[in-house]
Motif scaffolding. Structure first.
Motif, PDB file in Angstrom:
ATOM      1  N   VAL A  22      57.279  90.247 -46.750  1.00  0.00           N
ATOM      2  CA  VAL A  22      55.886  90.198 -46.261  1.00  0.00           C
ATOM      3  C   VAL A  22      54.711  89.591 -47.215  1.00  0.00           C
ATOM      4  CG1 VAL A  22      54.348  92.005 -45.519  1.00  0.00           C
ATOM      5  CG2 VAL A  22      56.430  92.063 -44.822  1.00  0.00           C
ATOM      6  N   ALA A  23      55.093  89.832 -48.356  1.00  0.00           N
ATOM      7  CA  ALA A  23      54.193  89.404 -49.462  1.00  0.00           C
ATOM      8  C   ALA A  23      54.301  87.852 -49.438  1.00  0.00           C
ATOM      9  CB  ALA A  23      54.423  89.952 -50.808  1.00  0.00           C
ATOM     10  N   HIS A  24      55.217  87.199 -49.285  1.00  0.00           N
ATOM     11  CA  HIS A  24      55.635  85.711 -49.172  1.00  0.00           C
ATOM     12  C   HIS A  24      54.857  85.305 -47.965  1.00  0.00           C
ATOM     13  CE1 HIS A  24      57.348  82.118 -48.179  1.00  0.00           C
ATOM     14  NE2 HIS A  24      57.383  81.705 -49.486  1.00  0.00           N
ATOM     15  N   LEU A  25      54.981  86.248 -46.717  1.00  0.00           N
ATOM     16  CA  LEU A  25      54.257  85.570 -45.348  1.00  0.00           C
ATOM     17  C   LEU A  25      52.743  85.804 -45.559  1.00  0.00           C
ATOM     18  CD1 LEU A  25      54.414  84.977 -42.437  1.00  0.00           C
ATOM     19  CD2 LEU A  25      54.634  87.603 -42.184  1.00  0.00           C
ATOM     20  N   LYS A  26      52.071  86.849 -46.163  1.00  0.00           N
ATOM     21  CA  LYS A  26      50.764  86.956 -46.276  1.00  0.00           C
ATOM     22  C   LYS A  26      50.560  85.757 -47.158  1.00  0.00           C
ATOM     23  CE  LYS A  26      50.172  90.440 -43.796  1.00  0.00           C
ATOM     24  NZ  LYS A  26      49.601  90.358 -42.499  1.00  0.00           N
ATOM     25  N   ASN A  27      50.960  85.254 -48.258  1.00  0.00           N
ATOM     26  CA  ASN A  27      50.570  84.374 -49.333  1.00  0.00           C
ATOM     27  C   ASN A  27      50.644  83.192 -48.426  1.00  0.00           C
ATOM     28  OD1 ASN A  27      49.800  85.423 -51.894  1.00  0.00           O
ATOM     29  ND2 ASN A  27      51.880  86.274 -51.635  1.00  0.00           N
ATOM     30  N   ALA A  28      51.581  83.070 -47.566  1.00  0.00           N
ATOM     31  CA  ALA A  28      51.703  81.645 -46.851  1.00  0.00           C
ATOM     32  C   ALA A  28      50.783  81.676 -45.783  1.00  0.00           C
ATOM     33  CB  ALA A  28      52.994  81.553 -46.016  1.00  0.00           C
ATOM     34  N   TYR A 127      54.195  84.116 -36.488  1.00  0.00           N
ATOM     35  CA  TYR A 127      53.053  83.329 -37.406  1.00  0.00           C
ATOM     36  C   TYR A 127      53.719  81.689 -37.475  1.00  0.00           C
ATOM     37  CZ  TYR A 127      50.374  87.648 -38.062  1.00  0.00           C
ATOM     38  OH  TYR A 127      49.531  88.628 -37.842  1.00  0.00           O
ATOM     39  N   ASP A 128      54.898  81.537 -36.892  1.00  0.00           N
ATOM     40  CA  ASP A 128      55.362  80.069 -37.120  1.00  0.00           C
ATOM     41  C   ASP A 128      55.339  79.834 -38.574  1.00  0.00           C
ATOM     42  OD1 ASP A 128      56.874  77.850 -36.092  1.00  0.00           O
ATOM     43  OD2 ASP A 128      54.794  76.884 -35.799  1.00  0.00           O
ATOM     44  N   VAL A 129      55.827  80.679 -39.328  1.00  0.00           N
ATOM     45  CA  VAL A 129      55.801  80.244 -40.994  1.00  0.00           C
ATOM     46  C   VAL A 129      57.543  80.120 -41.316  1.00  0.00           C
ATOM     47  CG1 VAL A 129      55.643  81.192 -43.259  1.00  0.00           C
ATOM     48  CG2 VAL A 129      53.733  81.384 -41.614  1.00  0.00           C
ATOM     49  N   GLU A 130      57.823  79.049 -41.807  1.00  0.00           N
ATOM     50  CA  GLU A 130      58.992  78.698 -42.188  1.00  0.00           C
ATOM     51  C   GLU A 130      59.492  79.791 -43.274  1.00  0.00           C
ATOM     52  OE1 GLU A 130      61.796  74.970 -44.101  1.00  0.00           O
ATOM     53  OE2 GLU A 130      59.695  74.993 -43.689  1.00  0.00           O
ATOM     54  N   ILE A 131      60.692  80.283 -43.006  1.00  0.00           N
ATOM     55  CA  ILE A 131      61.360  81.179 -44.132  1.00  0.00           C
ATOM     56  C   ILE A 131      62.134  80.563 -45.181  1.00  0.00           C
ATOM     57  CG2 ILE A 131      63.006  83.275 -44.570  1.00  0.00           C
ATOM     58  CD1 ILE A 131      62.552  83.866 -41.603  1.00  0.00           C
ATOM     59  N   PRO A 132      61.703  80.672 -46.376  1.00  0.00           N
ATOM     60  CA  PRO A 132      62.685  79.778 -47.766  1.00  0.00           C
ATOM     61  C   PRO A 132      63.939  80.428 -47.606  1.00  0.00           C
ATOM     62  CG  PRO A 132      60.519  80.608 -48.299  1.00  0.00           C
ATOM     63  CD  PRO A 132      60.585  81.318 -47.059  1.00  0.00           C
ATOM     64  N   LYS A 133      64.917  79.539 -48.054  1.00  0.00           N
ATOM     65  CA  LYS A 133      66.185  79.920 -48.259  1.00  0.00           C
ATOM     66  C   LYS A 133      66.413  81.321 -49.054  1.00  0.00           C
ATOM     67  CE  LYS A 133      70.674  77.707 -49.866  1.00  0.00           C
ATOM     68  NZ  LYS A 133      71.307  76.590 -50.446  1.00  0.00           N
ATOM     69  N   ASP A 134      65.767  81.682 -50.285  1.00  0.00           N
ATOM     70  CA  ASP A 134      66.006  82.800 -50.891  1.00  0.00           C
ATOM     71  C   ASP A 134      65.546  83.974 -50.298  1.00  0.00           C
ATOM     72  OD1 ASP A 134      63.673  81.771 -51.186  1.00  0.00           O
ATOM     73  OD2 ASP A 134      63.436  82.065 -53.536  1.00  0.00           O
ATOM     74  N   ILE A 135      64.479  83.754 -49.417  1.00  0.00           N
ATOM     75  CA  ILE A 135      63.671  84.837 -48.739  1.00  0.00           C
ATOM     76  C   ILE A 135      64.609  85.194 -47.603  1.00  0.00           C
ATOM     77  CG2 ILE A 135      61.768  85.741 -47.246  1.00  0.00           C
ATOM     78  CD1 ILE A 135      60.977  85.710 -50.162  1.00  0.00           C
ATOM     79  N   ALA A 136      65.219  84.263 -47.232  1.00  0.00           N
ATOM     80  CA  ALA A 136      66.139  84.440 -46.032  1.00  0.00           C
ATOM     81  C   ALA A 136      67.278  85.249 -46.465  1.00  0.00           C
ATOM     82  CB  ALA A 136      66.641  83.269 -45.155  1.00  0.00           C
ATOM     83  N   GLY A 137      67.833  84.958 -47.655  1.00  0.00           N
ATOM     84  CA  GLY A 137      68.814  85.616 -48.130  1.00  0.00           C
ATOM     85  C   GLY A 137      68.839  87.099 -48.365  1.00  0.00           C
ATOM     86  N   ILE A 138      67.720  87.441 -49.085  1.00  0.00           N
ATOM     87  CA  ILE A 138      67.511  88.832 -49.302  1.00  0.00           C
ATOM     88  C   ILE A 138      67.312  89.629 -48.066  1.00  0.00           C
ATOM     89  CG2 ILE A 138      66.707  88.562 -51.683  1.00  0.00           C
ATOM     90  CD1 ILE A 138      63.944  89.002 -50.796  1.00  0.00           C
ATOM     91  N   MET A 139      66.507  89.134 -47.047  1.00  0.00           N
ATOM     92  CA  MET A 139      66.276  89.790 -45.642  1.00  0.00           C
ATOM     93  C   MET A 139      67.474  89.992 -45.160  1.00  0.00           C
ATOM     94  SD  MET A 139      62.853  87.593 -44.333  1.00  0.00           S
ATOM     95  CE  MET A 139      62.872  88.249 -42.563  1.00  0.00           C
TER      96      MET A 139
END
Length: 306
Positions: A22-28, A127-139
């Motif tokens: 969520v923090a990454h999404l908000k920063n994006a 929000y149509d924000v791309e999920i980075p590879k590392d964020i996708a992994g932990i999710m």
């Protein structure tokens, strides 16, 4: 002023990974956000973060006056102690609706799915924000953890779909194999202090004005508890007294046998027995098919205490 993203008091993988995501999404989205945790991470979460190259979020327990976004709970007992003095601007959760209230409207993402990170995936899509590879992994790992590799009755089609899509982004060919690696890490209890085991995944619940603590340890073979089970029982009794709780329960969950042994320390064991319509023997009770504290334990206890 930064937005602080935090999960519940004793963090599990979903709580930590959702805060980071969520923090990454908000920063994006142009909102300065910081992922936080209220307590120390457990071995499984440490394994997940290390695998995908993350440091644990900063520890923060004071939120009064701060913009705050809560993940993986809406229960006051699990939120920061001063949360009512914070400006809660959003929540994302997959549990029952708790007793957290706000004085202003907020962003609320609450779904009956197996994991908060499944909902966070929906937030990225919305929000149509791309999920980075590392964020996708932990999710993905958090969803595997919370759904017990899809075995939990809380698991939905949305969870399995999210794992498939996140695995593709993260480059993980067989998510179930990674899930088993995680649970093997989770099963390693040798040398761990008894209190640390009891508190590894522990939550306090307010059940009609009665304080009940429930912990859970998920392993691939219950036999690893054979030599320490009595110590676990002794410690949950001590924890009950220390915290002035009516009851402390500890679920020892075997993900392969798909059931849990419930250890009981209670002022009124008959109430626990009535919740599950079973008799306890030596403060122990086998619950066949029970894997989920959220869906298969808490609702029955709340009904008994009501």
């Amino acid at each position: 002023m930064a937005l602080y993203i935090t999960g519940h008091k004793i963090p599990d993988s979903d709580s930590i990974c959702s805060a980071i995501a969520v923090a990454h999404l908000k920063n994006a989205l142009g909102i300065e956000a910081v992922a936080c945790k209220q307590g120390e991470i457990n071995p499984e979460t440490a394994f997940i973060l290390e695998k995908f190259g993350f440091e644990a979020p900063v520890t923060k327990t004071i939120y009064a006056g701060e913009d705050t976004f809560i993940t993986d709970t809406t229960d006051l007992a699990l939120c920061p102690d001063d949360i009512l003095d914070a400006n809660v601007v959003g929540v994302v959760d997959h549990h029952k609706l708790g007793d957290l209230t706000t004085s202003t409207p907020l962003e609320a993402w609450i779904r009956p799915v197996g994991c908060s990170n499944t909902i966070v995936k929906e937030m990225y899509d919305f929000y149509d924000v791309e999920i980075p590879k590392d964020i996708a992994g932990i999710m993905m790992c958090a969803i595997l953890s919370d759904t017990v590799i899809f075995k939990s009755p809380t698991c939905t089609k949305a969870d399995t779909k999210a794992v498939k899509e996140l695995a593709a982004i993260a480059g993980i060919e067989n998510p179930k194999d990674l899930g088993m690696e995680m649970f093997k890490v989770k099963s390693a209890v040798e040398g761990t202090p008894i209190r640390d085991l009891v508190m590894r995944d522990f939550k306090d619940f307010n059940m009609s004005g009665t304080k009940v603590g429930i912990g859970q340890l998920e392993v691939v073979d219950l036999a690893i508890f054979d030599t320490i089970k009595e110590e676990l029982l002794t410690d949950i009794q001590a924890l009950k007294t220390e915290g002035e709780r009516h009851s402390v329960l500890l679920l020892l969950t075997d993900i392969m046998k798909e059931g849990s042994e419930l250890l009981i320390a209670s002022d009124e064991s008959s109430k626990i027995e009535s919740a599950f319509q079973k008799s306890a023997e030596d403060s122990k009770m086998w619950l066949d098919g029970v894997l989920s504290r959220k869906k298969q334990v808490v609702p029955f206890l709340e009904k008994a205490f009501r």
